[in-house]
Write a protein that holds these residues in place. Structure first.
Motif, PDB file in Angstrom:
ATOM      1  N   VAL A   1       0.856  -1.183   0.000  1.00 13.89           N
ATOM      2  CA  VAL A   1       0.000   0.000   0.000  1.00 13.89           C
ATOM      3  C   VAL A   1       0.894   1.235   0.000  1.00 13.89           C
ATOM      4  O   VAL A   1       1.714   1.422   0.902  1.00 13.89           O
ATOM      5  CB  VAL A   1      -0.937   0.021   1.219  1.00 13.89           C
ATOM      6  CG1 VAL A   1      -1.776   1.293   1.212  1.00 13.89           C
ATOM      7  CG2 VAL A   1      -1.840  -1.216   1.227  1.00 13.89           C
TER       8      VAL A   1
ATOM      9  N   HIS B   1      -9.132   1.963   5.006  1.00 16.84           N
ATOM     10  CA  HIS B   1     -10.200   1.273   4.286  1.00 16.84           C
ATOM     11  C   HIS B   1      -9.652   0.131   3.436  1.00 16.84           C
ATOM     12  O   HIS B   1     -10.193  -0.981   3.446  1.00 16.84           O
ATOM     13  CB  HIS B   1     -10.986   2.268   3.434  1.00 16.84           C
ATOM     14  CG  HIS B   1     -11.990   3.045   4.226  1.00 16.84           C
ATOM     15  ND1 HIS B   1     -13.314   2.696   4.314  1.00 16.84           N
ATOM     16  CD2 HIS B   1     -11.849   4.153   5.004  1.00 16.84           C
ATOM     17  CE1 HIS B   1     -13.957   3.551   5.097  1.00 16.84           C
ATOM     18  NE2 HIS B   1     -13.083   4.449   5.524  1.00 16.84           N
ATOM     19  N   CYS B   2      -8.583   0.385   2.692  1.00 19.96           N
ATOM     20  CA  CYS B   2      -8.033  -0.697   1.867  1.00 19.96           C
ATOM     21  C   CYS B   2      -7.451  -1.804   2.740  1.00 19.96           C
ATOM     22  O   CYS B   2      -7.497  -2.984   2.372  1.00 19.96           O
ATOM     23  CB  CYS B   2      -6.998  -0.162   0.887  1.00 19.96           C
ATOM     24  SG  CYS B   2      -5.510   0.529   1.643  1.00 19.96           S
TER      25      CYS B   2
ATOM     26  N   HIS C   1     -10.325  -3.964   3.711  1.00 20.71           N
ATOM     27  CA  HIS C   1     -10.817  -4.743   2.572  1.00 20.71           C
ATOM     28  C   HIS C   1      -9.875  -5.878   2.195  1.00 20.71           C
ATOM     29  O   HIS C   1     -10.321  -6.993   1.889  1.00 20.71           O
ATOM     30  CB  HIS C   1     -11.007  -3.822   1.363  1.00 20.71           C
ATOM     31  CG  HIS C   1     -12.042  -2.773   1.570  1.00 20.71           C
ATOM     32  ND1 HIS C   1     -12.108  -1.639   0.788  1.00 20.71           N
ATOM     33  CD2 HIS C   1     -13.042  -2.647   2.474  1.00 20.71           C
ATOM     34  CE1 HIS C   1     -13.109  -0.883   1.194  1.00 20.71           C
ATOM     35  NE2 HIS C   1     -13.674  -1.467   2.226  1.00 20.71           N
ATOM     36  N   PHE C   2      -8.565  -5.603   2.190  1.00 18.87           N
ATOM     37  CA  PHE C   2      -7.602  -6.549   1.635  1.00 18.87           C
ATOM     38  C   PHE C   2      -7.035  -7.538   2.648  1.00 18.87           C
ATOM     39  O   PHE C   2      -6.605  -8.622   2.272  1.00 18.87           O
ATOM     40  CB  PHE C   2      -6.432  -5.793   0.997  1.00 18.87           C
ATOM     41  CG  PHE C   2      -6.802  -4.923  -0.174  1.00 18.87           C
ATOM     42  CD1 PHE C   2      -8.003  -5.089  -0.857  1.00 18.87           C
ATOM     43  CD2 PHE C   2      -5.943  -3.919  -0.611  1.00 18.87           C
ATOM     44  CE1 PHE C   2      -8.347  -4.290  -1.931  1.00 18.87           C
ATOM     45  CE2 PHE C   2      -6.271  -3.114  -1.688  1.00 18.87           C
ATOM     46  CZ  PHE C   2      -7.476  -3.289  -2.347  1.00 18.87           C
TER      47      PHE C   2
ATOM     48  N   HIS D   1      -1.242  -0.870  -4.308  1.00 21.11           N
ATOM     49  CA  HIS D   1      -2.484  -0.099  -4.236  1.00 21.11           C
ATOM     50  C   HIS D   1      -2.225   1.258  -3.608  1.00 21.11           C
ATOM     51  O   HIS D   1      -1.423   1.379  -2.683  1.00 21.11           O
ATOM     52  CB  HIS D   1      -3.529  -0.855  -3.410  1.00 21.11           C
ATOM     53  CG  HIS D   1      -4.862  -0.167  -3.359  1.00 21.11           C
ATOM     54  ND1 HIS D   1      -5.656   0.002  -4.472  1.00 21.11           N
ATOM     55  CD2 HIS D   1      -5.535   0.409  -2.329  1.00 21.11           C
ATOM     56  CE1 HIS D   1      -6.760   0.642  -4.133  1.00 21.11           C
ATOM     57  NE2 HIS D   1      -6.711   0.906  -2.834  1.00 21.11           N
TER      58      HIS D   1
ATOM     59  N   ARG E   1      -7.250   5.406  -2.675  1.00 18.30           N
ATOM     60  CA  ARG E   1      -8.404   4.812  -3.352  1.00 18.30           C
ATOM     61  C   ARG E   1      -9.098   3.891  -2.344  1.00 18.30           C
ATOM     62  O   ARG E   1      -8.925   2.667  -2.381  1.00 18.30           O
ATOM     63  CB  ARG E   1      -7.976   4.038  -4.594  1.00 18.30           C
ATOM     64  CG  ARG E   1      -7.430   4.903  -5.716  1.00 18.30           C
ATOM     65  CD  ARG E   1      -7.164   4.103  -6.976  1.00 18.30           C
ATOM     66  NE  ARG E   1      -6.513   4.893  -7.998  1.00 18.30           N
ATOM     67  CZ  ARG E   1      -7.143   5.626  -8.918  1.00 18.30           C
ATOM     68  NH1 ARG E   1      -8.469   5.664  -8.931  1.00 18.30           N
ATOM     69  NH2 ARG E   1      -6.469   6.318  -9.807  1.00 18.30           N
ATOM     70  N   PRO E   2      -9.924   4.441  -1.457  1.00 15.61           N
ATOM     71  CA  PRO E   2     -10.482   3.644  -0.361  1.00 15.61           C
ATOM     72  C   PRO E   2     -11.642   2.735  -0.741  1.00 15.61           C
ATOM     73  O   PRO E   2     -12.061   1.912   0.082  1.00 15.61           O
ATOM     74  CB  PRO E   2     -10.941   4.719   0.637  1.00 15.61           C
ATOM     75  CG  PRO E   2     -11.272   5.897  -0.223  1.00 15.61           C
ATOM     76  CD  PRO E   2     -10.260   5.879  -1.330  1.00 15.61           C
TER      77      PRO E   2
ATOM     78  N   ALA F   1     -11.761   0.511  -3.289  1.00 17.83           N
ATOM     79  CA  ALA F   1     -11.381  -0.759  -3.923  1.00 17.83           C
ATOM     80  C   ALA F   1     -11.725  -1.911  -2.993  1.00 17.83           C
ATOM     81  O   ALA F   1     -11.445  -1.867  -1.795  1.00 17.83           O
ATOM     82  CB  ALA F   1      -9.896  -0.759  -4.251  1.00 17.83           C
ATOM     83  N   THR F   2     -12.311  -2.962  -3.540  1.00 18.81           N
ATOM     84  CA  THR F   2     -12.820  -4.064  -2.723  1.00 18.81           C
ATOM     85  C   THR F   2     -11.921  -5.297  -2.803  1.00 18.81           C
ATOM     86  O   THR F   2     -11.087  -5.432  -3.700  1.00 18.81           O
ATOM     87  CB  THR F   2     -14.225  -4.466  -3.198  1.00 18.81           C
ATOM     88  OG1 THR F   2     -14.126  -4.943  -4.559  1.00 18.81           O
ATOM     89  CG2 THR F   2     -15.185  -3.282  -3.141  1.00 18.81           C
TER      90      THR F   2
ATOM     91  N   ASN G   1     -14.065   3.723  -7.942  1.00 21.60           N
ATOM     92  CA  ASN G   1     -12.691   3.451  -7.507  1.00 21.60           C
ATOM     93  C   ASN G   1     -11.832   4.692  -7.720  1.00 21.60           C
ATOM     94  O   ASN G   1     -10.668   4.593  -8.044  1.00 21.60           O
ATOM     95  CB  ASN G   1     -12.113   2.255  -8.284  1.00 21.60           C
ATOM     96  CG  ASN G   1     -10.791   1.778  -7.702  1.00 21.60           C
ATOM     97  OD1 ASN G   1     -10.515   1.938  -6.516  1.00 21.60           O
ATOM     98  ND2 ASN G   1      -9.956   1.192  -8.541  1.00 21.60           N
TER      99      ASN G   1
END
Length: 226
Positions: free
Chosen positions: A9, A36-37, A40-41, A105, A109-110, A112-113, A208
């Motif tokens: 990241v 956030h990422c 998600h990740f 990433h 870009r928060p 992205a899933t 995104n």
């Protein structure tokens, strides 16, 4: 979980276009933007394989915010460098995987899933590299050298906006960084292309966009409901 996946990241930027505040620590819903990422990740990544590059002066702050909001997250923080490529190189050095797949990433870009990341990983296994992208929908014009008048239109049918995550074969990615050295540009897909590797465009099919301005944050808060 994807056992051979490493996630880098990039969170080492200066946010100069945003203003005096750090856009990545702004609150978005129940988390700072940069987490956030991570939320998600993280379920897709093995322990020790999620690396975040942060500007050196903010390392303690980012670690403390992660402990406060996502104490269960296994994130390795490394100092960012003088450029995005230098930051990614620092994170790459901290990644313990020797083979497999690596995703890069932008923390800005928060939206992205995990589903998008998993889809890109699957495509990269076949092609060697795959990035999230969106087709350009607006009319494009090439300006003259002064940037004032239209020189000619640009066909948009083959134009795409590059996004992240950008996912690559790990061995090829390391080789590309070694090959380009200090000449590495800021976009990882372009680093791979210049090193001779193909990179596949994969439609992101979702919101995104990248947080750049305070107006973007207001838009994100409307989407996220807070």
């Amino acid at each position: 979980m994807i056992p051979d996946l490493g996630v880098i990241v990039a969170a080492g930027g200066s946010s100069q276009r945003y203003g005096t505040r750090d856009k990545l620590t702004e609150k978005l819903g129940d988390l700072p933007v940069f987490l956030h990422c991570v939320r998600h990740f993280a379920p897709l990544v093995a322990p020790g394989c999620l690396i975040m590059a942060v500007r050196p002066s903010a390392l303690a702050e980012y670690a403390a915010l992660t402990e406060k909001f996502l104490p269960e997250a296994d994130v390795t923080f490394v100092p960012g460098g003088g450029s995005r490529a230098a930051s990614v190189r620092n994170a790459l050095a901290a990644l313990s995987l020797t083979t497999g797949i690596v995703a890069v990433h932008d923390a800005a870009r928060p939206l992205a899933t995990a589903e998008l990341l998993a889809r890109l990983v699957a495509r990269a296994r076949g092609s060697g590299g795959a990035i999230a992208a969106s087709p350009v929908v607006d009319s494009l014009k090439l300006a003259d050298a002064a940037g004032r008048f239209i020189e000619r239109p640009v066909e948009r049918e083959r134009m795409f906006q590059a996004e992240t995550p950008q996912v690559f074969d790990l061995a090829n990615f390391r080789a590309a960084y070694r090959q380009l050295g200090d000449a590495a540009p800021s976009d990882d897909a372009e680093i791979m292309r210049r090193a001779g590797f193909q990179v596949e465009l994969v439609l992101s099919e979702q919101w995104n966009f990248k947080l750049t301005s305070p107006e973007d944050l207001a838009k994100l808060r409307r989407i996220c409901g807070g």
